[in-house]
Structures are given as structure tokens and as C-alpha cells.
Design an enzyme around this catalytic site. Structure first.
Site, PDB file in Angstrom:
ATOM      1  CG  MET A   1      -0.165   0.042   2.624  1.00 16.12           C
ATOM      2  SD  MET A   1      -1.190   0.268   3.883  1.00 16.12           S
ATOM      3  CE  MET A   1      -1.422   2.153   3.641  1.00 16.12           C
ATOM      4  CB  CYS A   2       1.344   4.247   0.676  1.00 13.81           C
ATOM      5  SG  CYS A   2      -0.123   4.203   1.806  1.00 13.81           S
ATOM      6  NE  ARG A   3       4.491   2.040  -4.000  1.00 12.24           N
ATOM      7  CZ  ARG A   3       5.425   0.854  -3.806  1.00 12.24           C
ATOM      8  NH1 ARG A   3       6.187   0.618  -4.790  1.00 12.24           N
ATOM      9  NH2 ARG A   3       5.484   0.102  -2.591  1.00 12.24           N
ATOM     10  CG  ASN A  41      -1.004   3.702  -4.275  1.00 14.68           C
ATOM     11  OD1 ASN A  41      -1.030   3.040  -3.345  1.00 14.68           O
ATOM     12  ND2 ASN A  41      -0.249   3.239  -5.295  1.00 14.68           N
TER      13      ASN A  41
END
Length: 252
Positions: A1-3, A41
Site C-alpha cells: 500500500m502507498c508509494r 493509490n
């Protein structure tokens, strides 16, 4: 999850770092190339940047996807900076915190982001949360795992820990309390960047001749200079140097 991504280098428009690259953070919001958990995302985004002569960063955060925000497109075109931290978010759990849950979190000169998830949240971190002073708990920006991890890091920074040590010790404490957590943390004060690779991808691009360093969840282009950070590692970088230090697993 997330960048997420952090940049130190010559002043550049936000868009040159986040939007223009073929696989930049903007595109990673819907098409990341190396994300191991989650696919899109679109649960919020944020960017924090430093202006000349001001050690306290500015932030722009929203609860929706980065591609739907026309105001960000204008900011990205005209705002220039020599240091930033930005992130796009894939929420682990739904919540009511809206843009307050979007990284980067901030305090004083610091910007912070967490790529990952804490196993067993929220119960798994009850003991660690109880070690924080009440005023710090009540000052949490959001009621999610990343906000509490940030509070634990910030508590160490305020106690005088070096940035890399604050990240490393927090990761080991959280990993011991919640085994299986993914704890890629990213921290900058506009002069240095520290990060951890713990359960997800982390890369860096160092160009000492240009006094330029980028640390990111994944490369934003196909430059052969990108290097992957090994898992269980803490990274400490300036505009001209990158140091990698292995992290040990916490005791069982």
C-alpha cells in the site's frame, strides 16, 4: 500500500519530480510497477516542500486521488523546491480522517511518510502507545497506524535521537509488538533523508556530481543509476552521500 518519494537537489518544479517522469508518483497512483500490496493509490495524497530561507515546510494534502485535483496541477507547474517529500495513499482501513490521514505528516522541520501497514492495528500497538505522553497522543493528526508510528518517531527525535536511529528503533519496536508489519518509513528535514526498507520496496538514485539524491518506493524512470535498498535496511542520505545500514530482526 502507498508509494512515496523524497528529493534533495537543485530547485525544480514539483511537476518535474512528481508528474513528468514516465513512471512518477502521479502515475504510481493508478499504475505502480513494483507495489507488492494493493493496486491503486487513490485514497489521498500529499506533498511537502521547503522554500529558501524557511526551515518549516509547506504542505498540500487531499483525501481524493491526485489525478482528480486540478489545483495540484497548477501548484506542480509553478512551485519550485530543492527538497520535498510526497506520497499517494492506499488506505489499509476506511476512516473519517480524510486529508489528515494523508502523508506527509509534519512537525517543525520534519516531514514523514509510512508505506506499509501495522499488523493487528490498533490493538497490537497498545503498549507502545501507552509509553507516549498524553499530550502527544492527543496531538495525533489522524487515528490510523501511520499517525501513531509517526508519533513514536517524533517522540524519539524530540528526545535527541539522530533521524536514522529514531526510524530504526521505532521499526524494531513496532515489528516486535506487531510481527509481520510492513514498515517502510521516510523522513526528511530538507537537508537529509532517512528511510527504512522493512517489508516493501525502496530504491534510491544518487547523483553526487549534481548534488542530487532521490529516495522512493520505486524508480520513476528507467535510469540505470537506480539502486534497490535491501530489505531490513536503514538509509541515510544527503545531496551527495548515501549510507545503508542493515537492521536486525527484533527478538522473538
Amino acid at each position: 500500500m502507498c508509494r512515496h518519494i523524497a528529493y534533495l537537489g537543485p530547485p525544480s518544479p514539483l511537476g518535474e519530480l512528481l508528474v513528468r517522469p514516465a513512471h512518477g508518483l502521479y502515475r504510481q497512483s493508478w499504475e505502480p510497477r513494483r507495489q507488492r500490496y494493493g493496486t491503486v493509490n487513490a485514497d489521498g495524497f500529499g506533498v511537502g516542500w521547503y522554500a529558501d530561507g524557511d526551515p518549516v515546510p509547506a504542505r498540500y494534502r487531499r483525501a481524493g486521488p491526485i489525478w482528480a485535483d486540478l489545483s495540484f496541477a497548477d501548484l506542480a507547474r509553478v512551485v519550485r523546491t530543492g527538497a520535498l517529500l510526497a506520497a499517494v495513499r492506499d488506505a489499509t482501513l476506511s476512516g473519517a480522517d480524510a486529508e489528515a490521514a494523508a502523508a506527509p505528516y509534519a512537525a517543525g522541520p520534519w516531514l514523514f511518510s509510512h508505506n506499509g501497514a501495522v499488523k493487528g492495528w490498533p490493538g497490537s500497538l497498545g503498549r507502545l502507545a501507552s509509553l507516549l505522553p498524553a499530550n502527544e497522543l492527543l496531538s495525533l493528526e489522524a487515528r490510523n497506524d501511520s499517525a501513531l508510528v509517526w508519533a513514536l518517531v517524533l517522540h524519539r527525535l524530540r528526545d535527541g535521537d539522530e533521524p536514522g536511529q529514531a526510524l530504526a528503533d521505532t521499526v524494531l519496536d513496532v515489528a516486535a509488538a506487531a510481527p509481520g508489519s510492513r514498515l517502510n518509513l521516510l523522513l526528511t528535514d530538507g537537508e537529509t533523508v532517512c528511510a527504512t526498507a522493512w517489508g516493501d520496496t525502496l530504491w534510491y538514485l544518487a547523483e553526487p556530481g549534481r548534488s542530487r539524491t532521490v529516495v522512493a518506493s520505486e524508480p520513476y524512470d528507467d535510469d540505470p543509476g537506480w539502486r534497490e535498498v535491501p530489505d531490513r535496511t536503514v538509509l541515510a542520505a544527503t545531496r551527495t552521500d548515501v549510507l545503508l545500514t542493515p537492521l536486525k530482526e527484533p527478538p522473538a
